[in-house]
Design a protein around this motif. Sequence first.
Motif, PDB file in Angstrom:
ATOM      1  N   ASN A 134      45.933  -5.248 -44.384  1.00 34.04           N
ATOM      2  CA  ASN A 134      44.708  -4.953 -43.631  1.00 34.04           C
ATOM      3  C   ASN A 134      44.389  -3.458 -43.629  1.00 34.04           C
ATOM      4  O   ASN A 134      43.227  -3.063 -43.727  1.00 34.04           O
ATOM      5  CB  ASN A 134      44.821  -5.485 -42.202  1.00 34.04           C
ATOM      6  N   VAL A 135      45.437  -2.628 -43.548  1.00 29.05           N
ATOM      7  CA  VAL A 135      45.224  -1.176 -43.614  1.00 29.05           C
ATOM      8  C   VAL A 135      44.598  -0.825 -44.969  1.00 29.05           C
ATOM      9  O   VAL A 135      43.626  -0.073 -45.052  1.00 29.05           O
ATOM     10  CB  VAL A 135      46.549  -0.403 -43.406  1.00 29.05           C
ATOM     11  N   GLY A 136      45.134  -1.410 -46.015  1.00 25.28           N
ATOM     12  CA  GLY A 136      44.608  -1.149 -47.361  1.00 25.28           C
ATOM     13  C   GLY A 136      43.144  -1.554 -47.479  1.00 25.28           C
ATOM     14  O   GLY A 136      42.312  -0.810 -47.995  1.00 25.28           O
ATOM     15  N   VAL A 137      42.826  -2.717 -46.955  1.00 27.39           N
ATOM     16  CA  VAL A 137      41.441  -3.198 -47.017  1.00 27.39           C
ATOM     17  C   VAL A 137      40.529  -2.294 -46.190  1.00 27.39           C
ATOM     18  O   VAL A 137      39.408  -1.987 -46.597  1.00 27.39           O
ATOM     19  CB  VAL A 137      41.355  -4.674 -46.550  1.00 27.39           C
ATOM     20  N   ASN A 138      41.034  -1.848 -45.056  1.00 25.29           N
ATOM     21  CA  ASN A 138      40.198  -0.973 -44.226  1.00 25.29           C
ATOM     22  C   ASN A 138      39.923   0.379 -44.899  1.00 25.29           C
ATOM     23  O   ASN A 138      38.877   0.981 -44.662  1.00 25.29           O
ATOM     24  CB  ASN A 138      40.823  -0.807 -42.837  1.00 25.29           C
ATOM     25  N   HIS A 166      34.742   2.473 -50.087  1.00 26.51           N
ATOM     26  CA  HIS A 166      34.418   2.538 -51.521  1.00 26.51           C
ATOM     27  C   HIS A 166      33.833   1.241 -52.065  1.00 26.51           C
ATOM     28  O   HIS A 166      34.167   0.804 -53.150  1.00 26.51           O
ATOM     29  CB  HIS A 166      35.677   2.934 -52.299  1.00 26.51           C
ATOM     30  N   VAL A 167      32.988   0.633 -51.268  1.00 22.03           N
ATOM     31  CA  VAL A 167      32.322  -0.594 -51.720  1.00 22.03           C
ATOM     32  C   VAL A 167      30.812  -0.423 -51.570  1.00 22.03           C
ATOM     33  O   VAL A 167      30.353   0.480 -50.868  1.00 22.03           O
ATOM     34  CB  VAL A 167      32.801  -1.825 -50.909  1.00 22.03           C
ATOM     35  N   THR A 168      30.062  -1.302 -52.234  1.00 22.78           N
ATOM     36  CA  THR A 168      28.596  -1.221 -52.165  1.00 22.78           C
ATOM     37  C   THR A 168      28.098  -1.810 -50.844  1.00 22.78           C
ATOM     38  O   THR A 168      28.843  -2.450 -50.116  1.00 22.78           O
ATOM     39  CB  THR A 168      27.958  -1.960 -53.363  1.00 22.78           C
ATOM     40  N   LYS A 169      26.806  -1.608 -50.583  1.00 21.61           N
ATOM     41  CA  LYS A 169      26.326  -1.812 -49.205  1.00 21.61           C
ATOM     42  C   LYS A 169      26.319  -3.251 -48.714  1.00 21.61           C
ATOM     43  O   LYS A 169      26.313  -3.472 -47.511  1.00 21.61           O
ATOM     44  CB  LYS A 169      24.948  -1.170 -49.017  1.00 21.61           C
ATOM     45  N   TYR A 170      26.301  -4.222 -49.602  1.00 20.55           N
ATOM     46  CA  TYR A 170      26.277  -5.604 -49.112  1.00 20.55           C
ATOM     47  C   TYR A 170      27.672  -6.220 -49.001  1.00 20.55           C
ATOM     48  O   TYR A 170      27.819  -7.377 -48.645  1.00 20.55           O
ATOM     49  CB  TYR A 170      25.401  -6.487 -50.017  1.00 20.55           C
ATOM     50  N   VAL A 171      28.687  -5.439 -49.324  1.00 18.31           N
ATOM     51  CA  VAL A 171      30.058  -5.974 -49.221  1.00 18.31           C
ATOM     52  C   VAL A 171      30.489  -6.031 -47.754  1.00 18.31           C
ATOM     53  O   VAL A 171      30.252  -5.101 -46.987  1.00 18.31           O
ATOM     54  CB  VAL A 171      31.038  -5.117 -50.050  1.00 18.31           C
ATOM     55  N   ARG A 172      31.059  -7.158 -47.393  1.00 24.74           N
ATOM     56  CA  ARG A 172      31.652  -7.317 -46.058  1.00 24.74           C
ATOM     57  C   ARG A 172      33.050  -7.877 -46.253  1.00 24.74           C
ATOM     58  O   ARG A 172      33.270  -8.746 -47.105  1.00 24.74           O
ATOM     59  CB  ARG A 172      30.847  -8.304 -45.204  1.00 24.74           C
ATOM     60  N   LEU A 187      35.378 -12.715 -47.711  1.00 21.71           N
ATOM     61  CA  LEU A 187      34.902 -11.583 -48.512  1.00 21.71           C
ATOM     62  C   LEU A 187      33.468 -11.873 -48.925  1.00 21.71           C
ATOM     63  O   LEU A 187      33.176 -12.943 -49.462  1.00 21.71           O
ATOM     64  CB  LEU A 187      35.775 -11.405 -49.760  1.00 21.71           C
ATOM     65  N   ARG A 188      32.580 -10.922 -48.656  1.00 22.84           N
ATOM     66  CA  ARG A 188      31.182 -11.137 -49.040  1.00 22.84           C
ATOM     67  C   ARG A 188      30.710 -10.041 -49.980  1.00 22.84           C
ATOM     68  O   ARG A 188      31.009  -8.860 -49.780  1.00 22.84           O
ATOM     69  CB  ARG A 188      30.270 -11.105 -47.810  1.00 22.84           C
ATOM     70  N   THR A 235      39.299  -9.001 -57.011  1.00 26.68           N
ATOM     71  CA  THR A 235      40.361  -8.337 -57.785  1.00 26.68           C
ATOM     72  C   THR A 235      40.963  -7.168 -57.005  1.00 26.68           C
ATOM     73  O   THR A 235      42.187  -6.998 -56.953  1.00 26.68           O
ATOM     74  CB  THR A 235      39.785  -7.820 -59.129  1.00 26.68           C
ATOM     75  N   ARG A 236      40.094  -6.396 -56.361  1.00 30.00           N
ATOM     76  CA  ARG A 236      40.589  -5.225 -55.629  1.00 30.00           C
ATOM     77  C   ARG A 236      41.391  -5.628 -54.389  1.00 30.00           C
ATOM     78  O   ARG A 236      42.423  -5.036 -54.086  1.00 30.00           O
ATOM     79  CB  ARG A 236      39.409  -4.316 -55.248  1.00 30.00           C
ATOM     80  N   VAL A 237      40.907  -6.650 -53.689  1.00 28.71           N
ATOM     81  CA  VAL A 237      41.623  -7.096 -52.489  1.00 28.71           C
ATOM     82  C   VAL A 237      42.969  -7.728 -52.882  1.00 28.71           C
ATOM     83  O   VAL A 237      43.984  -7.527 -52.208  1.00 28.71           O
ATOM     84  CB  VAL A 237      40.737  -8.075 -51.668  1.00 28.71           C
ATOM     85  N   ARG A 238      42.951  -8.446 -53.986  1.00 26.32           N
ATOM     86  CA  ARG A 238      44.195  -9.037 -54.505  1.00 26.32           C
ATOM     87  C   ARG A 238      45.251  -7.953 -54.794  1.00 26.32           C
ATOM     88  O   ARG A 238      46.425  -8.100 -54.466  1.00 26.32           O
ATOM     89  CB  ARG A 238      43.858  -9.730 -55.824  1.00 26.32           C
ATOM     90  N   LYS A 239      44.795  -6.850 -55.391  1.00 24.82           N
ATOM     91  CA  LYS A 239      45.716  -5.736 -55.688  1.00 24.82           C
ATOM     92  C   LYS A 239      46.315  -5.178 -54.401  1.00 24.82           C
ATOM     93  O   LYS A 239      47.490  -4.818 -54.345  1.00 24.82           O
ATOM     94  CB  LYS A 239      44.979  -4.611 -56.423  1.00 24.82           C
ATOM     95  N   ILE A 240      45.494  -5.097 -53.377  1.00 26.12           N
ATOM     96  CA  ILE A 240      45.977  -4.593 -52.084  1.00 26.12           C
ATOM     97  C   ILE A 240      47.032  -5.536 -51.511  1.00 26.12           C
ATOM     98  O   ILE A 240      48.069  -5.101 -51.001  1.00 26.12           O
ATOM     99  CB  ILE A 240      44.795  -4.399 -51.106  1.00 26.12           C
TER     100      ILE A 240
END
Length: 481
Positions: free
Chosen positions: A216-220, A225-231, A256-257, A269-274
């Motif tokens: 969760n820290v990693g995701v936060n 560094h994500v685009t504006k519609y990412v949630r 993930l949106r 892919t990025r969340v998986r890496k985290i």
Amino acid sequence: MKTKEDIIQWLYQNEEPYIKMADYIWENPEPAYREFKSSKYQADYLQKAGFKVKWDIGGINTAFVAEWGTGKPIIGFLGEFDALASLSQKVQTTPEPVVEGAPGHGCGHNLLGTAGLAAAVAIRYWLEENGMNGTVRYYGCPAEEVLAGKTFMARDGVFDDLDAALNFHPGSMNSVSKGSMVGLSDIKFRFHGRTAHAGGAPHLGRSALDAVELMNVGVNYLREHVTKYVRMHYTITHGGDLPNVVPAEAEVWYFLRAHKPEEMEELITRVRKIAEGAALMTETRVEEVFQGACSYVLSNHYLADLQYENMKLIGPIQFTDAEMKFARQLSDQYPKEYFTRAVESVKLDATDQHLLDEVKDKPLWGVNFPAFDQDRVDTGSTDVGDVSLITPLAVVFTSCGPVAVPGHNWGYTAAVGSSMGHKGMMHAARIMAATAYDLFTDPIHIQKARKEFMAARNGKPYKNPIPDSVQPPKYSNPERS
Ligand SMILES: [Zn+2]
């Protein structure tokens, strides 16, 4: 029934069974994938009306497709009937559940499916009476609230041969939509570690909860560094049992949106890496449980305008003084901001401004608005998106409750169980039936809608966002054994 006007009148004169159906679904609120009574009631009704019913679409035993007619065009009405957890509420202006802790129709899906069904039945009789070619379908779609029912159904190919789809969602104003919504992926990350006595031998433990927290820290940090519609939202669904036991198992549940599929793939892919990084740091193992997904919504502007023409033809909803009073009292339970926000969301051309001026002091709005959400991307999601990437799709919203009362809320459960909801539902049924009349009688409409659709898709084939290996949850269906 011969003319469009006849179809509209038929839906005024034959409201009763549909109001009864909406109330039955409201009185028997069932959560996602367990809409046993609601789906059965609708399918039985359609079967009696001469529709052929096919069950178990996409591996879900509450999903069905009902069809009448032969040949082209094929027009589909989308229906939903699932309720929301803990939103049980009586039809009254103060919060009080019918059954404490039970689900309730806080999103108005008791009206959503029934409106499309009523339109499908009206069209079926009209086609027959006039000896016309064409196929009308009603899709009984479960589990919209978990954003995956239609996606699983889409994987089964049931929307592939549609010429167009018509969809309705209960709202608090009458309008057509030219906006979009974002895609969503529903994934749980389970970490497996090694337990130990947290006081006596912590050095022997490998905490799965540590992994969840580090993930969760990693995701936060990723948020920057994500685009504006990412949630990215999460909840920890399991964090261990006792503080003095190093948890061997822990789980975090993510929604993930992102807007377009490419953006979603990159985000996953990025969340998986985290998640993998968190596992590496804690010497635990991560397991991914992909539960469901839906794609972004591509609304068809041509069909939206066509629906608006029909709204104007039908006219506004007439609410009674008693309904206005009920709406006012219900609205008083909510902060003023809800109302002002709703008023501000309506952006009309100068020529249409009078529509808003007529109602902006009233708690309940019966007027019809043209689309005012063009190019707007809502950061909510719906599995209607997947149908919208397969065939041209029109979305209509109608006024089924007070403007100040938000969806997914007790007040909205009350509204959609009352005559306000019934009126909004039948208004939607008439708009969709009138639009279907246009699609069946003049091929130019489907041609234009498809031309816009093809241009927007730009040759991209539809790719289902749920991995092949993922199946919908299974519940035994007591209504169909
Ligand atoms: Zn909904």
